[in-house]
Design an enzyme around this catalytic site. Sequence first.
Site, PDB file in Angstrom:
ATOM      1  N   ASP A 201       0.877  -1.123  -0.016  1.00 32.94           N
ATOM      2  CA  ASP A 201      -0.090  -0.144  -0.199  1.00 32.94           C
ATOM      3  C   ASP A 201       0.942   1.204   0.126  1.00 32.94           C
ATOM      4  OD1 ASP A 201      -2.457   1.783   0.498  1.00 32.94           O
ATOM      5  OD2 ASP A 201      -3.338  -0.171   0.963  1.00 32.94           O
TER       6      ASP A 201
ATOM      7  N   HIS B 266      -2.452   3.544  -4.707  1.00 29.61           N
ATOM      8  CA  HIS B 266      -1.864   3.157  -3.401  1.00 29.61           C
ATOM      9  C   HIS B 266      -0.617   2.428  -3.488  1.00 29.61           C
ATOM     10  CE1 HIS B 266      -5.526   3.675  -0.675  1.00 29.61           C
ATOM     11  NE2 HIS B 266      -6.086   3.248  -1.490  1.00 29.61           N
TER      12      HIS B 266
ATOM     13  N   GLU C 159      -9.562   2.812  -5.462  1.00 26.22           N
ATOM     14  CA  GLU C 159      -9.409   4.274  -4.952  1.00 26.22           C
ATOM     15  C   GLU C 159      -8.212   4.967  -5.770  1.00 26.22           C
ATOM     16  OE1 GLU C 159     -10.696   4.625  -0.526  1.00 26.22           O
ATOM     17  OE2 GLU C 159      -8.585   3.877  -0.633  1.00 26.22           O
TER      18      GLU C 159
END
Length: 638
Positions: A313, A383, A448
């Site tokens: 991440d 990420h 995201e």
Amino acid sequence: MKPAEYRLESSWNPDGGPNGVFTFTLFNLSDRALSGFKLAYTSLTRVIDAALCGNATFLRRNANFHEFEPPAGLVLAAGESWTFTVAGLHRPARHCTDGAKSAYLTLLSGKHVAVAVSDLLLEGGNSEPPPVLLPEGRLDLPFALQPWPAEIDAKPGDSFPVVLYPEGASADELSAISACISLTRRLFESDHSVFNLVASPQGRALTFSRNASLNAEAYRLTFSADRVTLFYSGAAGRQYGLTSLAQMLNGARASKGKFRFPVSGTISDRPRYSWRGCHLDVSRQFYPVADIKRLIDILAWFKLNIFHWHLTDDEAWRLEIKAYPQLTTTGVLRGPDEPLLPQLGNGAEPVGGFYSQDDVRDIVAHANSLNVEVVPEIDIPGHNAATLVALPDLTDGQEAPDSYHSVQGYPNNALNPAVPLTYEFLEKVFDEMVELFPSSYIHIGGDEVADGSWLASPLARKLMAEESISGTFGLQSYFLKQVKTMLDKRGRKLAGWNEVAHGGGVAAKDSLLMAWENPQVGIELAEQGYDVVMTPGQAYYLDMVQAEAFQEPGASWAGTVPPAHTYGYEAAGEFPEELKHKLKGVQACIWSEHFLSRGYFNRLVFPRLPAIAEAAWTPKASKDWERFAAIVPLSPRL
């Protein structure tokens, strides 16, 4: 342990700014005056307006890292304190863990010094203690079974055997008993073993019988006063049957009178869903190998069969890739003087941590021995802040910094689909992953990516024109289709978060997507032809707060998620009958932003993890919150 020389205390007041205001007080508990310093802290409640600070100057922020300096000439004598205020927050603080998670001072000499922090206090309102979340519960049948079986028609005995011992067992069956002994002893170290390989006059015989009509994860138990018989067809079903026996006998010993062991009758059991998962984010916080293996033990105890390992991440890349050693040197080290600044609980001392390939082989073998499949995740294209710091050649290099779009405060954290090295990088990563992980799925994240990402990249604009691609998500779809082709070539299926479907998505065949944003997303994915695992934040994210009280720890973006709601949530929900075959199962998600201690981990994960395990296994008609509440205190914890 040496007492803290400096402490930072904080409170939040809902008045004083659009999203309230923090008040911070730094105490000098040392025997020396303090001057010419800077203060840094990490907090998920981020500052977005630098001007709205009182009695301090805001210097910089990177994601959750914030740095300030006091007014010029400030000197803190021993025993004195400095107070400053911070408004301009990106959201209100709602809970005690929304303040500073860590802090340190940078002295005039450049030395970094640790600062102790306290949980956030609430001003201007009543800070009620957290409520009791679990009732005492009620039992109709006094058996300590987690999750509750599909069918049970058994009578409790007045006494219970000291141990169960095999009679006429094969070598494989003896090994399975030995594995269950080891599992039980690891989870309950001070308890007496529930099985014995040698016959005992105080015990009860256990016989095995193969039954090809049972599916691989099913089992049946029959009980009499002198014998228990376990019917099974596959290794998993045999293990689950032994685990149920261990649970019942262990519970009868631990709570004599409340729980008992069957003296007659049957248990016929099988799982409700084929995918019964638990995810763990090891990027935000690093978990030692021993903790990973214990969590897998706990999953096996609850008959969960998938360990979804979130290995990368923004905060760190935790998986050793021999082709790119920088990923686990530069890409994991966070500290005041490191390329990655402290985040989410890091302070003055640099922290790192990654899993070597030997660690991975050890963990995968451990899981395999317990019929748990390890599904690895590298989160792409978003990420990837740590990846891009470790491998800067993966960036376009022509984008202006002010053109970056951020997610969770990280600018430019997405791999660029128009950089050719991106695909060379992923080919090499996947080559090593498929050698380490025998799982049928590789999880590629896909979540995201900020709308607007890549649009200022000259390389991306050129690719979009050549391929007639429109917008960020069209480009993401183009990228993920290439990734799926890579996995197809390696004989693996693609798993991802629900945003993989954005911009046209990928081919639905051999793709499994996880609906996390809300339950409706799962139905929409199934309508598009995807296999679906339901893991909505509103029910199955175990970092969410369990009560509205300010003193309750955890995240709150998905609302308040008490254990009763997690237990009662039905993944099938409004799924039309013709789409229910696309629903493959359910999964708990453990995101680690708030898990700075084992105490916080256990408080937030339990009893909600066993609640999800029961939802994954037990038929809807057999679920019972009061029964669950009576049994779940027996659960092992990390």
